[in-house]
Design a protein around this motif. Structure first.
Motif, PDB file in Angstrom:
ATOM      1  N   GLU A 136       5.496 -38.224   9.702  1.00  0.00           N
ATOM      2  CA  GLU A 136       5.135 -39.329  10.583  1.00  0.00           C
ATOM      3  C   GLU A 136       4.044 -40.123   9.875  1.00  0.00           C
ATOM      4  OE1 GLU A 136       4.173 -37.932  14.504  1.00  0.00           O
ATOM      5  OE2 GLU A 136       5.738 -36.399  14.437  1.00  0.00           O
ATOM      6  N   LEU A 137       4.280 -41.426   9.671  1.00  0.00           N
ATOM      7  CA  LEU A 137       3.447 -42.219   8.776  1.00  0.00           C
ATOM      8  C   LEU A 137       2.923 -43.486   9.440  1.00  0.00           C
ATOM      9  CD1 LEU A 137       5.860 -42.028   5.715  1.00  0.00           C
ATOM     10  CD2 LEU A 137       3.797 -40.651   6.038  1.00  0.00           C
ATOM     11  N   TRP A 138       1.837 -43.994   8.873  1.00  0.00           N
ATOM     12  CA  TRP A 138       1.332 -45.324   9.188  1.00  0.00           C
ATOM     13  C   TRP A 138       1.645 -46.220   7.997  1.00  0.00           C
ATOM     14  CZ3 TRP A 138      -0.285 -48.604  12.713  1.00  0.00           C
ATOM     15  CH2 TRP A 138      -1.036 -49.732  12.327  1.00  0.00           C
ATOM     16  N   ASP A 139       2.280 -47.358   8.285  1.00  0.00           N
ATOM     17  CA  ASP A 139       2.603 -48.326   7.248  1.00  0.00           C
ATOM     18  C   ASP A 139       1.502 -49.383   7.227  1.00  0.00           C
ATOM     19  OD1 ASP A 139       3.556 -50.384   5.670  1.00  0.00           O
ATOM     20  OD2 ASP A 139       5.602 -50.258   6.435  1.00  0.00           O
ATOM     21  N   PRO A 140       0.604 -49.345   6.227  1.00  0.00           N
ATOM     22  CA  PRO A 140      -0.526 -50.277   6.225  1.00  0.00           C
ATOM     23  C   PRO A 140      -0.136 -51.701   5.856  1.00  0.00           C
ATOM     24  CG  PRO A 140      -0.556 -48.947   4.248  1.00  0.00           C
ATOM     25  CD  PRO A 140       0.555 -48.410   5.098  1.00  0.00           C
ATOM     26  N   LEU A 141       1.062 -51.905   5.359  1.00  0.00           N
ATOM     27  CA  LEU A 141       1.512 -53.257   5.017  1.00  0.00           C
ATOM     28  C   LEU A 141       2.179 -53.932   6.210  1.00  0.00           C
ATOM     29  CD1 LEU A 141       2.925 -52.717   1.413  1.00  0.00           C
ATOM     30  CD2 LEU A 141       0.599 -53.272   2.133  1.00  0.00           C
ATOM     31  N   ALA A 142       3.029 -53.185   6.898  1.00  0.00           N
ATOM     32  CA  ALA A 142       3.738 -53.755   8.057  1.00  0.00           C
ATOM     33  C   ALA A 142       2.955 -53.564   9.349  1.00  0.00           C
ATOM     34  CB  ALA A 142       5.110 -53.108   8.195  1.00  0.00           C
ATOM     35  N   GLU A 143       1.859 -52.811   9.299  1.00  0.00           N
ATOM     36  CA  GLU A 143       1.038 -52.506  10.464  1.00  0.00           C
ATOM     37  C   GLU A 143       1.894 -51.872  11.569  1.00  0.00           C
ATOM     38  OE1 GLU A 143      -2.544 -54.542  13.137  1.00  0.00           O
ATOM     39  OE2 GLU A 143      -1.023 -55.823  12.201  1.00  0.00           O
ATOM     40  N   GLY A 144       2.449 -50.732  11.247  1.00  0.00           N
ATOM     41  CA  GLY A 144       3.272 -50.027  12.219  1.00  0.00           C
ATOM     42  C   GLY A 144       3.513 -48.594  11.800  1.00  0.00           C
ATOM     43  N   ARG A 145       4.089 -47.824  12.713  1.00  0.00           N
ATOM     44  CA  ARG A 145       4.377 -46.419  12.449  1.00  0.00           C
ATOM     45  C   ARG A 145       5.866 -46.228  12.187  1.00  0.00           C
ATOM     46  NH1 ARG A 145      -0.170 -43.676  13.595  1.00  0.00           N
ATOM     47  NH2 ARG A 145      -1.662 -44.707  14.995  1.00  0.00           N
ATOM     48  N   LEU A 146       6.173 -45.223  11.404  1.00  0.00           N
ATOM     49  CA  LEU A 146       7.562 -44.895  11.150  1.00  0.00           C
ATOM     50  C   LEU A 146       7.675 -43.432  10.791  1.00  0.00           C
ATOM     51  CD1 LEU A 146       8.816 -45.914   7.624  1.00  0.00           C
ATOM     52  CD2 LEU A 146       6.399 -45.891   8.225  1.00  0.00           C
ATOM     53  N   VAL A 147       8.899 -42.932  10.824  1.00  0.00           N
ATOM     54  CA  VAL A 147       9.191 -41.552  10.450  1.00  0.00           C
ATOM     55  C   VAL A 147      10.181 -41.586   9.301  1.00  0.00           C
ATOM     56  CG1 VAL A 147      10.208 -39.372  11.198  1.00  0.00           C
ATOM     57  CG2 VAL A 147       8.797 -40.699  12.780  1.00  0.00           C
ATOM     58  N   ILE A 148       9.892 -40.826   8.243  1.00  0.00           N
ATOM     59  CA  ILE A 148      10.863 -40.668   7.168  1.00  0.00           C
ATOM     60  C   ILE A 148      11.264 -39.195   7.109  1.00  0.00           C
ATOM     61  CG2 ILE A 148      10.179 -42.664   5.801  1.00  0.00           C
ATOM     62  CD1 ILE A 148       8.550 -40.848   4.016  1.00  0.00           C
ATOM     63  N   HIS A 149      12.553 -38.978   6.949  1.00  0.00           N
ATOM     64  CA  HIS A 149      13.106 -37.631   6.944  1.00  0.00           C
ATOM     65  C   HIS A 149      13.278 -37.153   5.508  1.00  0.00           C
ATOM     66  CE1 HIS A 149      14.146 -37.511  11.296  1.00  0.00           C
ATOM     67  NE2 HIS A 149      14.084 -38.831  11.137  1.00  0.00           N
ATOM     68  N   LEU A 150      13.029 -35.871   5.302  1.00  0.00           N
ATOM     69  CA  LEU A 150      13.059 -35.292   3.967  1.00  0.00           C
ATOM     70  C   LEU A 150      14.402 -34.632   3.696  1.00  0.00           C
ATOM     71  CD1 LEU A 150       9.525 -33.606   4.035  1.00  0.00           C
ATOM     72  CD2 LEU A 150      10.126 -35.946   3.350  1.00  0.00           C
ATOM     73  N   VAL A 151      15.046 -35.027   2.604  1.00  0.00           N
ATOM     74  CA  VAL A 151      16.297 -34.393   2.208  1.00  0.00           C
ATOM     75  C   VAL A 151      16.023 -32.956   1.773  1.00  0.00           C
ATOM     76  CG1 VAL A 151      18.245 -34.489   0.601  1.00  0.00           C
ATOM     77  CG2 VAL A 151      17.328 -36.602   1.573  1.00  0.00           C
ATOM     78  N   GLU A 152      14.904 -32.755   1.104  1.00  0.00           N
ATOM     79  CA  GLU A 152      14.460 -31.413   0.730  1.00  0.00           C
ATOM     80  C   GLU A 152      13.240 -31.067   1.575  1.00  0.00           C
ATOM     81  OE1 GLU A 152      16.220 -29.636  -1.146  1.00  0.00           O
ATOM     82  OE2 GLU A 152      17.511 -31.152  -2.073  1.00  0.00           O
ATOM     83  N   LYS A 153      13.359 -30.061   2.416  1.00  0.00           N
ATOM     84  CA  LYS A 153      12.263 -29.706   3.308  1.00  0.00           C
ATOM     85  C   LYS A 153      11.053 -29.198   2.529  1.00  0.00           C
ATOM     86  CE  LYS A 153      15.058 -28.402   7.339  1.00  0.00           C
ATOM     87  NZ  LYS A 153      15.345 -27.303   8.309  1.00  0.00           N
ATOM     88  N   LEU A 154       9.870 -29.444   3.077  1.00  0.00           N
ATOM     89  CA  LEU A 154       8.643 -28.921   2.498  1.00  0.00           C
ATOM     90  C   LEU A 154       8.487 -27.445   2.865  1.00  0.00           C
ATOM     91  CD1 LEU A 154       6.142 -31.766   3.465  1.00  0.00           C
ATOM     92  CD2 LEU A 154       6.987 -31.273   1.164  1.00  0.00           C
ATOM     93  N   PRO A 155       7.884 -26.648   1.977  1.00  0.00           N
ATOM     94  CA  PRO A 155       7.502 -25.288   2.378  1.00  0.00           C
ATOM     95  C   PRO A 155       6.547 -25.370   3.567  1.00  0.00           C
ATOM     96  CG  PRO A 155       7.314 -25.566  -0.002  1.00  0.00           C
ATOM     97  CD  PRO A 155       7.542 -26.935   0.575  1.00  0.00           C
TER      98      PRO A 155
END
Length: 210
Positions: A136-155
């Motif tokens: 779950e991220l903050w986009d400092p350029l677009a001034e908004g939040r978004l979620v990016i999904h990982l193809v390879e999961k983190l440990p």
């Protein structure tokens, strides 16, 4: 949509009315497969052009360039307008040829894969919350939040160790209703990381929204 499954005495799925059911493939497995086939398709058909492009982009520094940067540049070329140009199609990309010629793509994939020419992007974000399967991220350029999904999961330990405000550099693209990470994540949690990227963005004349 939920699917009801009938089981025989052996516990395995049972065919209905003599018809076999399609196997449901998890989206991550499907994304990995399609990406691997796209990159293999590009290497097989445009190997010399790709080598020439990477050589021109990195020059003598190619041997010291990270695998992540090389992969990003490779995908830049594959998805780039004109990478598979000919007299009839002067702006055609390798990606577009793949979508046209690859038989094992469903209708939805044939719709969103071509958007990678314009919708695939590499950007700096600030971490809000980390999960093994998504960020779950903050986009400092677009001034908004978004979620990016990982193809390879983190440990699990790695996800738990990521603190709010960590700088995340990621290349992402649409995959159905999701936005997925292509290639490796870059994560920076040093005290000066945010200031460094903020300064770079503002030096380019862009607005950074805290």
């Amino acid at each position: 949509m939920s699917r009801k499954r009938r089981r025989g005495k052996g516990g395995g799925p049972t065919a209905v009315a003599g018809r076999s059911r399609p196997v449901l493939v998890p989206w991550r497995e499907r994304a990995r497969d399609v990406l691997a086939r796209l990159r293999g398709f590009a290497r097989d058909g445009w190997g010399p052009s790709l080598e020439q492009y990477l050589g021109a982009r990195f020059g003598d520094a190619a041997k010291e360039t990270s695998v992540s940067d090389l992969q990003t540049a490779f995908d830049d070329y594959v998805c780039g307008t004109g990478s598979a140009a000919d007299e009839e199609h002067p702006t055609r990309s390798i990606l577009a040829v793949f979508v046209d010629e690859e038989r094992d793509l469903d209708a939805e994939e044939r719709t969103f894969l071509p958007t990678w020419e314009s919708e695939r992007k590499r950007q700096v974000y600030l971490l809000d919350r980390a999960h093994r399967d998504r960020l779950e991220l903050w986009d400092p350029l677009a001034e908004g939040r978004l979620v990016i999904h990982l193809v390879e999961k983190l440990p699990a330990a790695a996800a738990a160790a990521l603190g709010r405000g960590t700088v995340v550099v990621a290349t992402s693209a649409p995959w159905g209703k999701r936005r997925i990470v292509l290639g490796q994540l870059e994560l920076y949690d040093a005290d000066d990381a945010v200031e460094m990227y903020r300064s770079e963005v503002r030096a380019d004349g862009r607005m950074w929204h805290d």
